[in-house]
Motif scaffolding. Structure first.
Motif, PDB file in Angstrom:
ATOM      1  N   GLY A   1      26.608 -17.535 -18.890  1.00 40.34           N
ATOM      2  CA  GLY A   1      26.668 -16.252 -18.188  1.00 40.34           C
ATOM      3  C   GLY A   1      25.309 -15.839 -17.671  1.00 40.34           C
ATOM      4  N   ILE A   2      25.170 -14.554 -17.468  1.00 37.57           N
ATOM      5  CA  ILE A   2      23.939 -13.990 -16.917  1.00 37.57           C
ATOM      6  C   ILE A   2      23.179 -13.274 -18.021  1.00 37.57           C
ATOM      7  CG2 ILE A   2      22.996 -12.285 -15.309  1.00 37.57           C
ATOM      8  CD1 ILE A   2      25.353 -12.898 -13.479  1.00 37.57           C
ATOM      9  N   GLU A   3      21.886 -13.549 -18.088  1.00 36.85           N
ATOM     10  CA  GLU A   3      21.017 -12.877 -19.052  1.00 36.85           C
ATOM     11  C   GLU A   3      19.934 -12.142 -18.286  1.00 36.85           C
ATOM     12  OE1 GLU A   3      17.497 -14.335 -21.848  1.00 36.85           O
ATOM     13  OE2 GLU A   3      19.459 -15.112 -22.482  1.00 36.85           O
ATOM     14  N   VAL A   4      19.751 -10.885 -18.607  1.00 39.23           N
ATOM     15  CA  VAL A   4      18.698 -10.076 -18.004  1.00 39.23           C
ATOM     16  C   VAL A   4      17.671  -9.785 -19.085  1.00 39.23           C
ATOM     17  CG1 VAL A   4      18.135  -7.894 -16.905  1.00 39.23           C
ATOM     18  CG2 VAL A   4      20.274  -9.038 -16.329  1.00 39.23           C
ATOM     19  N   THR A   5      16.411 -10.073 -18.802  1.00 38.58           N
ATOM     20  CA  THR A   5      15.315  -9.766 -19.715  1.00 38.58           C
ATOM     21  C   THR A   5      14.426  -8.735 -19.051  1.00 38.58           C
ATOM     22  OG1 THR A   5      15.391 -12.002 -20.600  1.00 38.58           O
ATOM     23  CG2 THR A   5      13.410 -10.732 -21.058  1.00 38.58           C
ATOM     24  N   VAL A   6      14.095  -7.706 -19.806  1.00 37.25           N
ATOM     25  CA  VAL A   6      13.313  -6.602 -19.275  1.00 37.25           C
ATOM     26  C   VAL A   6      11.965  -6.571 -19.977  1.00 37.25           C
ATOM     27  CG1 VAL A   6      13.227  -4.103 -18.927  1.00 37.25           C
ATOM     28  CG2 VAL A   6      15.438  -5.296 -18.889  1.00 37.25           C
ATOM     29  N   ALA A   7      10.889  -6.531 -19.201  1.00 36.36           N
ATOM     30  CA  ALA A   7       9.550  -6.267 -19.747  1.00 36.36           C
ATOM     31  C   ALA A   7       9.343  -4.771 -19.587  1.00 36.36           C
ATOM     32  CB  ALA A   7       8.486  -7.060 -18.997  1.00 36.36           C
TER      33      ALA A   7
ATOM     34  N   MET B   1       0.966 -20.561 -15.521  1.00 38.72           N
ATOM     35  CA  MET B   1       1.560 -19.805 -16.599  1.00 38.72           C
ATOM     36  C   MET B   1       1.218 -18.335 -16.407  1.00 38.72           C
ATOM     37  SD  MET B   1       0.856 -20.241 -20.638  1.00 38.72           S
ATOM     38  CE  MET B   1       2.349 -20.134 -21.566  1.00 38.72           C
ATOM     39  N   SER B   2       2.224 -17.477 -16.505  1.00 42.61           N
ATOM     40  CA  SER B   2       1.960 -16.057 -16.311  1.00 42.61           C
ATOM     41  C   SER B   2       1.612 -15.413 -17.637  1.00 42.61           C
ATOM     42  CB  SER B   2       3.180 -15.369 -15.700  1.00 42.61           C
ATOM     43  OG  SER B   2       4.243 -15.385 -16.605  1.00 42.61           O
ATOM     44  N   THR B   3       0.782 -14.392 -17.567  1.00 49.75           N
ATOM     45  CA  THR B   3       0.439 -13.654 -18.772  1.00 49.75           C
ATOM     46  C   THR B   3       1.061 -12.282 -18.677  1.00 49.75           C
ATOM     47  OG1 THR B   3      -1.593 -12.847 -17.792  1.00 49.75           O
ATOM     48  CG2 THR B   3      -1.731 -14.861 -19.107  1.00 49.75           C
ATOM     49  N   GLN B   4       1.291 -11.710 -19.826  1.00 52.32           N
ATOM     50  CA  GLN B   4       1.928 -10.416 -19.894  1.00 52.32           C
ATOM     51  C   GLN B   4       0.918  -9.393 -20.366  1.00 52.32           C
ATOM     52  OE1 GLN B   4       5.128 -10.292 -22.707  1.00 52.32           O
ATOM     53  NE2 GLN B   4       6.430  -9.328 -21.215  1.00 52.32           N
ATOM     54  N   ALA B   5       0.924  -8.223 -19.754  1.00 49.23           N
ATOM     55  CA  ALA B   5       0.005  -7.175 -20.170  1.00 49.23           C
ATOM     56  C   ALA B   5       0.293  -6.786 -21.612  1.00 49.23           C
ATOM     57  CB  ALA B   5       0.156  -5.955 -19.258  1.00 49.23           C
ATOM     58  N   SER B   6      -0.742  -6.376 -22.326  1.00 52.27           N
ATOM     59  CA  SER B   6      -0.583  -6.069 -23.744  1.00 52.27           C
ATOM     60  C   SER B   6       0.246  -4.821 -23.988  1.00 52.27           C
ATOM     61  CB  SER B   6      -1.955  -5.921 -24.393  1.00 52.27           C
ATOM     62  OG  SER B   6      -2.655  -4.868 -23.781  1.00 52.27           O
ATOM     63  N   ASN B   7       0.464  -3.999 -22.970  1.00 55.86           N
ATOM     64  CA  ASN B   7       1.239  -2.788 -23.169  1.00 55.86           C
ATOM     65  C   ASN B   7       2.690  -2.944 -22.709  1.00 55.86           C
ATOM     66  OD1 ASN B   7       0.671  -2.888 -20.458  1.00 55.86           O
ATOM     67  ND2 ASN B   7       0.285  -0.708 -20.249  1.00 55.86           N
ATOM     68  N   THR B   8       3.177  -4.171 -22.653  1.00 57.83           N
ATOM     69  CA  THR B   8       4.576  -4.409 -22.304  1.00 57.83           C
ATOM     70  C   THR B   8       5.247  -5.212 -23.404  1.00 57.83           C
ATOM     71  OG1 THR B   8       4.100  -6.446 -21.089  1.00 57.83           O
ATOM     72  CG2 THR B   8       4.112  -4.400 -19.815  1.00 57.83           C
ATOM     73  N   ARG B   9       6.562  -5.086 -23.453  1.00 57.22           N
ATOM     74  CA  ARG B   9       7.363  -5.809 -24.431  1.00 57.22           C
ATOM     75  C   ARG B   9       8.598  -6.321 -23.719  1.00 57.22           C
ATOM     76  NH1 ARG B   9      11.529  -3.309 -27.262  1.00 57.22           N
ATOM     77  NH2 ARG B   9      10.679  -1.321 -26.625  1.00 57.22           N
ATOM     78  N   SER B  10       8.925  -7.612 -23.890  1.00 60.73           N
ATOM     79  CA  SER B  10      10.105  -8.206 -23.268  1.00 60.73           C
ATOM     80  C   SER B  10      11.247  -8.242 -24.260  1.00 60.73           C
ATOM     81  CB  SER B  10       9.818  -9.631 -22.785  1.00 60.73           C
ATOM     82  OG  SER B  10       8.924  -9.608 -21.716  1.00 60.73           O
ATOM     83  N   GLU B  11      12.438  -7.945 -23.766  1.00 58.09           N
ATOM     84  CA  GLU B  11      13.625  -8.003 -24.611  1.00 58.09           C
ATOM     85  C   GLU B  11      14.843  -8.254 -23.746  1.00 58.09           C
ATOM     86  OE1 GLU B  11      14.878  -3.375 -25.030  1.00 58.09           O
ATOM     87  OE2 GLU B  11      13.141  -4.007 -26.171  1.00 58.09           O
ATOM     88  N   PRO B  12      15.827  -8.994 -24.284  1.00 55.83           N
ATOM     89  CA  PRO B  12      17.065  -9.199 -23.537  1.00 55.83           C
ATOM     90  C   PRO B  12      17.815  -7.881 -23.410  1.00 55.83           C
ATOM     91  CG  PRO B  12      16.897 -10.713 -25.394  1.00 55.83           C
ATOM     92  CD  PRO B  12      15.795  -9.723 -25.528  1.00 55.83           C
ATOM     93  N   SER B  13      18.472  -7.697 -22.301  1.00 53.58           N
ATOM     94  CA  SER B  13      19.245  -6.489 -22.069  1.00 53.58           C
ATOM     95  C   SER B  13      20.538  -6.522 -22.864  1.00 53.58           C
ATOM     96  CB  SER B  13      19.568  -6.374 -20.579  1.00 53.58           C
ATOM     97  OG  SER B  13      20.477  -5.338 -20.365  1.00 53.58           O
TER      98      SER B  13
ATOM     99  N   ARG C   1      10.797   2.661 -17.015  1.00 54.50           N
ATOM    100  CA  ARG C   1      10.516   1.949 -18.260  1.00 54.50           C
ATOM    101  C   ARG C   1      10.337   0.463 -18.013  1.00 54.50           C
ATOM    102  NH1 ARG C   1      13.666   1.943 -23.037  1.00 54.50           N
ATOM    103  NH2 ARG C   1      11.686   1.406 -23.940  1.00 54.50           N
ATOM    104  N   ALA C   2      10.948  -0.044 -16.972  1.00 57.56           N
ATOM    105  CA  ALA C   2      10.915  -1.485 -16.719  1.00 57.56           C
ATOM    106  C   ALA C   2       9.764  -1.818 -15.786  1.00 57.56           C
ATOM    107  CB  ALA C   2      12.225  -1.941 -16.107  1.00 57.56           C
ATOM    108  N   GLU C   3       8.968  -2.782 -16.206  1.00 53.04           N
ATOM    109  CA  GLU C   3       7.895  -3.280 -15.355  1.00 53.04           C
ATOM    110  C   GLU C   3       8.359  -4.529 -14.620  1.00 53.04           C
ATOM    111  OE1 GLU C   3       3.957  -5.355 -16.598  1.00 53.04           O
ATOM    112  OE2 GLU C   3       3.660  -3.194 -16.633  1.00 53.04           O
ATOM    113  N   THR C   4       9.089  -5.379 -15.328  1.00 48.80           N
ATOM    114  CA  THR C   4       9.601  -6.619 -14.757  1.00 48.80           C
ATOM    115  C   THR C   4      11.015  -6.844 -15.264  1.00 48.80           C
ATOM    116  OG1 THR C   4       7.379  -7.569 -14.839  1.00 48.80           O
ATOM    117  CG2 THR C   4       9.195  -9.100 -14.519  1.00 48.80           C
ATOM    118  N   LEU C   5      11.890  -7.283 -14.378  1.00 49.87           N
ATOM    119  CA  LEU C   5      13.265  -7.616 -14.739  1.00 49.87           C
ATOM    120  C   LEU C   5      13.486  -9.066 -14.331  1.00 49.87           C
ATOM    121  CD1 LEU C   5      15.515  -5.461 -15.641  1.00 49.87           C
ATOM    122  CD2 LEU C   5      16.510  -5.975 -13.440  1.00 49.87           C
ATOM    123  N   SER C   6      13.891  -9.905 -15.289  1.00 46.85           N
ATOM    124  CA  SER C   6      14.150 -11.311 -15.002  1.00 46.85           C
ATOM    125  C   SER C   6      15.628 -11.588 -15.208  1.00 46.85           C
ATOM    126  CB  SER C   6      13.349 -12.218 -15.940  1.00 46.85           C
ATOM    127  OG  SER C   6      11.976 -11.968 -15.801  1.00 46.85           O
TER     128      SER C   6
END
Length: 110
Positions: free
Chosen positions: A100-106, A1-13, A88-93
């Motif tokens: 369809g296609i969903e992009v989530t940005v941390a 399981m991956s953990t996310q840094a506390s200074n990031t926020r994930s949201e759908p594009s 601004r983006a640390e990770t793009l999923s």
């Protein structure tokens, strides 16, 4: 399981197609990599990408519009300041499904 840094926020594009399109360009990817380590000026990015300043500014604008890059002010030791850009983006999923296609940005929360 991956953990996310506390200074990031994930949201759908809001516009995954635009983000994927802008990432298809090598100059834009180089700008994102360069700015992930801290703010860089357009001049520094032009030197880093070996592209013309007009090309770099176009890519910067595309990245700003896609919300992958942020504009900031960088202050120098002599008190002068200049416009700089930071990733601004640390990770793009990317998830591909029947809907369809969903992009989530941390995003970096700096």
């Amino acid at each position: 399981m991956s953990t996310q840094a506390s200074n990031t926020r994930s949201e759908p594009s809001d516009d995954p197609a635009a983000q994927l399109d802008v990432l298809g360009d090598e100059c834009a990817r180089t700008i994102l990599v360069a700015t992930s380590g801290g703010p860089k000026t357009a001049k520094e990015l032009t030197e880093r990408t070996d592209s013309s300043s007009a090309t770099v500014y176009r890519r910067i604008n595309n990245l700003l519009e896609s919300d992958l890059l942020a504009e900031c002010v960088r202050f120098d030791e002599d008190g002068s300041h200049t416009t700089a850009y930071e990733a601004r983006a640390e990770t793009l999923s990317v998830r591909i499904g029947a809907d369809g296609i969903e992009v989530t940005v941390a995003r970096n929360e700096s």
